[in-house]
Design a protein around this motif. Structure first.
Motif, PDB file in Angstrom:
ATOM      1  N   LYS A  73     -13.581  24.682  45.058  1.00 50.95           N
ATOM      2  CA  LYS A  73     -13.411  23.546  45.958  1.00 50.95           C
ATOM      3  C   LYS A  73     -12.144  22.768  45.662  1.00 50.95           C
ATOM      4  CE  LYS A  73     -15.862  19.467  47.717  1.00 50.95           C
ATOM      5  NZ  LYS A  73     -17.118  18.684  47.667  1.00 50.95           N
ATOM      6  N   GLU A  74     -11.799  22.630  44.373  1.00 52.77           N
ATOM      7  CA  GLU A  74     -10.633  21.824  44.015  1.00 52.77           C
ATOM      8  C   GLU A  74      -9.317  22.443  44.479  1.00 52.77           C
ATOM      9  OE1 GLU A  74     -12.015  24.111  40.296  1.00 52.77           O
ATOM     10  OE2 GLU A  74     -12.918  22.923  41.924  1.00 52.77           O
ATOM     11  N   ASP A  75      -9.343  23.702  44.921  1.00 56.25           N
ATOM     12  CA  ASP A  75      -8.125  24.358  45.397  1.00 56.25           C
ATOM     13  C   ASP A  75      -7.892  24.165  46.888  1.00 56.25           C
ATOM     14  OD1 ASP A  75      -7.717  25.230  42.855  1.00 56.25           O
ATOM     15  OD2 ASP A  75      -8.308  27.308  43.206  1.00 56.25           O
ATOM     16  N   PHE A  76      -8.808  23.458  47.561  1.00 57.81           N
ATOM     17  CA  PHE A  76      -8.712  23.326  49.012  1.00 57.81           C
ATOM     18  C   PHE A  76      -8.900  21.869  49.446  1.00 57.81           C
ATOM     19  CE2 PHE A  76      -9.915  27.657  48.145  1.00 57.81           C
ATOM     20  CZ  PHE A  76      -9.165  28.396  49.034  1.00 57.81           C
ATOM     21  N   PHE A  77      -8.375  21.549  50.613  1.00 61.85           N
ATOM     22  CA  PHE A  77      -8.616  20.257  51.245  1.00 61.85           C
ATOM     23  C   PHE A  77      -8.905  20.512  52.724  1.00 61.85           C
ATOM     24  CE2 PHE A  77      -4.330  21.080  52.546  1.00 61.85           C
ATOM     25  CZ  PHE A  77      -4.129  20.370  53.712  1.00 61.85           C
ATOM     26  N   HIS A  78      -9.600  19.577  53.359  1.00 60.24           N
ATOM     27  CA  HIS A  78      -9.909  19.735  54.781  1.00 60.24           C
ATOM     28  C   HIS A  78      -8.924  18.917  55.601  1.00 60.24           C
ATOM     29  CE1 HIS A  78     -12.524  20.630  58.249  1.00 60.24           C
ATOM     30  NE2 HIS A  78     -12.099  19.460  58.688  1.00 60.24           N
ATOM     31  N   CYS A  79      -8.174  19.598  56.465  1.00 63.51           N
ATOM     32  CA  CYS A  79      -7.256  18.916  57.380  1.00 63.51           C
ATOM     33  C   CYS A  79      -8.056  18.504  58.615  1.00 63.51           C
ATOM     34  CB  CYS A  79      -6.104  19.835  57.768  1.00 63.51           C
ATOM     35  SG  CYS A  79      -4.975  19.094  58.982  1.00 63.51           S
ATOM     36  N   LEU A  80      -8.170  17.214  58.848  1.00 61.46           N
ATOM     37  CA  LEU A  80      -8.998  16.709  59.943  1.00 61.46           C
ATOM     38  C   LEU A  80      -8.431  17.078  61.315  1.00 61.46           C
ATOM     39  CD1 LEU A  80      -9.902  13.176  58.549  1.00 61.46           C
ATOM     40  CD2 LEU A  80     -11.397  15.179  58.718  1.00 61.46           C
ATOM     41  N   LYS A  81      -7.115  17.143  61.436  1.00 56.59           N
ATOM     42  CA  LYS A  81      -6.522  17.467  62.731  1.00 56.59           C
ATOM     43  C   LYS A  81      -6.637  18.960  63.029  1.00 56.59           C
ATOM     44  CE  LYS A  81      -2.485  16.665  65.664  1.00 56.59           C
ATOM     45  NZ  LYS A  81      -1.147  16.042  65.771  1.00 56.59           N
ATOM     46  N   CYS A  82      -6.277  19.797  62.050  1.00 52.98           N
ATOM     47  CA  CYS A  82      -6.417  21.247  62.237  1.00 52.98           C
ATOM     48  C   CYS A  82      -7.888  21.658  62.244  1.00 52.98           C
ATOM     49  CB  CYS A  82      -5.689  21.992  61.129  1.00 52.98           C
ATOM     50  SG  CYS A  82      -3.886  21.791  61.142  1.00 52.98           S
ATOM     51  N   CYS A  85     -10.351  23.985  56.341  1.00 51.04           N
ATOM     52  CA  CYS A  85      -9.998  23.867  54.924  1.00 51.04           C
ATOM     53  C   CYS A  85      -8.763  24.715  54.654  1.00 51.04           C
ATOM     54  CB  CYS A  85     -11.168  24.333  54.054  1.00 51.04           C
ATOM     55  SG  CYS A  85     -12.536  23.164  53.975  1.00 51.04           S
ATOM     56  N   LEU A  86      -7.775  24.102  54.014  1.00 54.33           N
ATOM     57  CA  LEU A  86      -6.517  24.779  53.707  1.00 54.33           C
ATOM     58  C   LEU A  86      -6.209  24.649  52.221  1.00 54.33           C
ATOM     59  CD1 LEU A  86      -4.384  23.463  56.711  1.00 54.33           C
ATOM     60  CD2 LEU A  86      -5.490  25.698  56.517  1.00 54.33           C
ATOM     61  N   ALA A  87      -5.337  25.516  51.725  1.00 52.96           N
ATOM     62  CA  ALA A  87      -4.942  25.482  50.318  1.00 52.96           C
ATOM     63  C   ALA A  87      -4.233  24.166  50.004  1.00 52.96           C
ATOM     64  CB  ALA A  87      -4.031  26.662  49.999  1.00 52.96           C
ATOM     65  N   MET A  88      -4.449  23.653  48.795  1.00 49.43           N
ATOM     66  CA  MET A  88      -3.890  22.362  48.403  1.00 49.43           C
ATOM     67  C   MET A  88      -2.373  22.326  48.518  1.00 49.43           C
ATOM     68  SD  MET A  88      -6.255  20.158  47.710  1.00 49.43           S
ATOM     69  CE  MET A  88      -5.258  18.930  46.872  1.00 49.43           C
ATOM     70  N   ASN A  89      -1.698  23.462  48.326  1.00 48.90           N
ATOM     71  CA  ASN A  89      -0.232  23.451  48.386  1.00 48.90           C
ATOM     72  C   ASN A  89       0.304  23.225  49.796  1.00 48.90           C
ATOM     73  OD1 ASN A  89      -0.779  25.915  49.562  1.00 48.90           O
ATOM     74  ND2 ASN A  89       0.239  27.147  48.002  1.00 48.90           N
ATOM     75  N   LEU A  90      -0.600  23.192  50.807  1.00 48.23           N
ATOM     76  CA  LEU A  90      -0.187  22.918  52.181  1.00 48.23           C
ATOM     77  C   LEU A  90      -0.403  21.455  52.575  1.00 48.23           C
ATOM     78  CD1 LEU A  90      -1.591  26.085  54.008  1.00 48.23           C
ATOM     79  CD2 LEU A  90       0.808  25.573  53.493  1.00 48.23           C
ATOM     80  N   GLN A  91      -1.009  20.672  51.680  1.00 51.78           N
ATOM     81  CA  GLN A  91      -1.312  19.282  52.004  1.00 51.78           C
ATOM     82  C   GLN A  91      -0.018  18.498  52.215  1.00 51.78           C
ATOM     83  OE1 GLN A  91      -3.918  17.334  49.210  1.00 51.78           O
ATOM     84  NE2 GLN A  91      -4.707  15.966  50.779  1.00 51.78           N
TER      85      GLN A  91
END
Length: 221
Positions: A73-82, A85-91
């Motif tokens: 889980k710590e490797d991903f974040f949820h993009c609310l607009k897209c 869940c995407l990789a943290m390096n895309l945040q």
């Protein structure tokens, strides 16, 4: 219906039970990770929302996606607009498109949002399955939806500069110009025609398309 369930349970007792001794056909079962009676572990991972049993793959449930994802889980974040869940390096480093994950992959036409294959975000913001992206690069470099370059082509454009400089056009074409549309910056410009490619005057990309007929300068007419 209750009487029928009891009859099924009675027949199950007469015919012999399967599994642990508390199991009877017709009984009401509550989904959970372990058996309340014999403590049998049904799955290393269990989601009480999705009722998903599986081996431990560092899964986690994303409330915004509405499904379980393979982590950690710590490797991903949820993009609310897209809405994915995407990789943290895309945040903060990707172009967002509203609900882009609800579209099918333009290569295989399969669903992206619920796929177990990782989604790859192109610079234009469109999504492909990573496996489809890797296959696409064997044939071309442009997004199949908008024709924007799917990766950084700067190094290749500079190589193309050298090739064009070393490959002059015949004299009758040297002063010929053409209108082009750039797929990368959407700009329009008028450039010298060359068979190897026409370079955008705005962003210096060769990902261009001819937008008009060729013209010869007045000096040559």
């Amino acid at each position: 219906m209750a009487a029928s369930a009891r009859e099924d349970g009675a027949r199950g007792q007469e015919q012999g039970r399967r599994g642990c001794e508390h199991y009877d056909r017709g009984c009401l079962l509550k989904a959970q990770q372990t058996c309340e009676e014999c403590s049998t572990l049904f799955g290393e991972y269990y989601c009480s929302i999705c009722h998903l049993f599986d081996k431990d793959k560092k899964q986690y449930h994303c409330d915004n996606c509405g499904i379980c994802r393979i982590g950690p889980k710590e490797d991903f974040f949820h993009c609310l607009k897209c809405n994915l869940c995407l990789a943290m390096n895309l945040q903060g480093k990707h172009k967002c498109i509203e609900n882009v994950s609800r579209q099918n992959c333009p290569i295989c036409l399969e669903d992206i949002h619920t796929s177990r294959v990782v989604a790859h975000v192109l610079p234009c913001g469109h999504l492909l399955h990573r496996t489809c992206y890797e296959e696409m690069l064997k044939e071309g470099y442009r997004c199949p939806l908008c024709m924007h370059s799917a990766l950084d082509m700067t190094r290749y454009w500079r190589q193309l500069d050298d090739e064009i400089a070393q490959t002059p056009m015949p004299s009758e074409y040297q002063n010929m110009t053409v209108d082009i549309l750039c797929n990368d910056c959407n700009g329009r410009s008028t450039v010298q025609f060359h068979i190897l490619g026409m370079k955008c005057n705005i962003c210096e990309s060769y990902n261009t398309a001819q937008a008009g007929g060729c013209r010869i300068s007045l000096d040559q007419q």
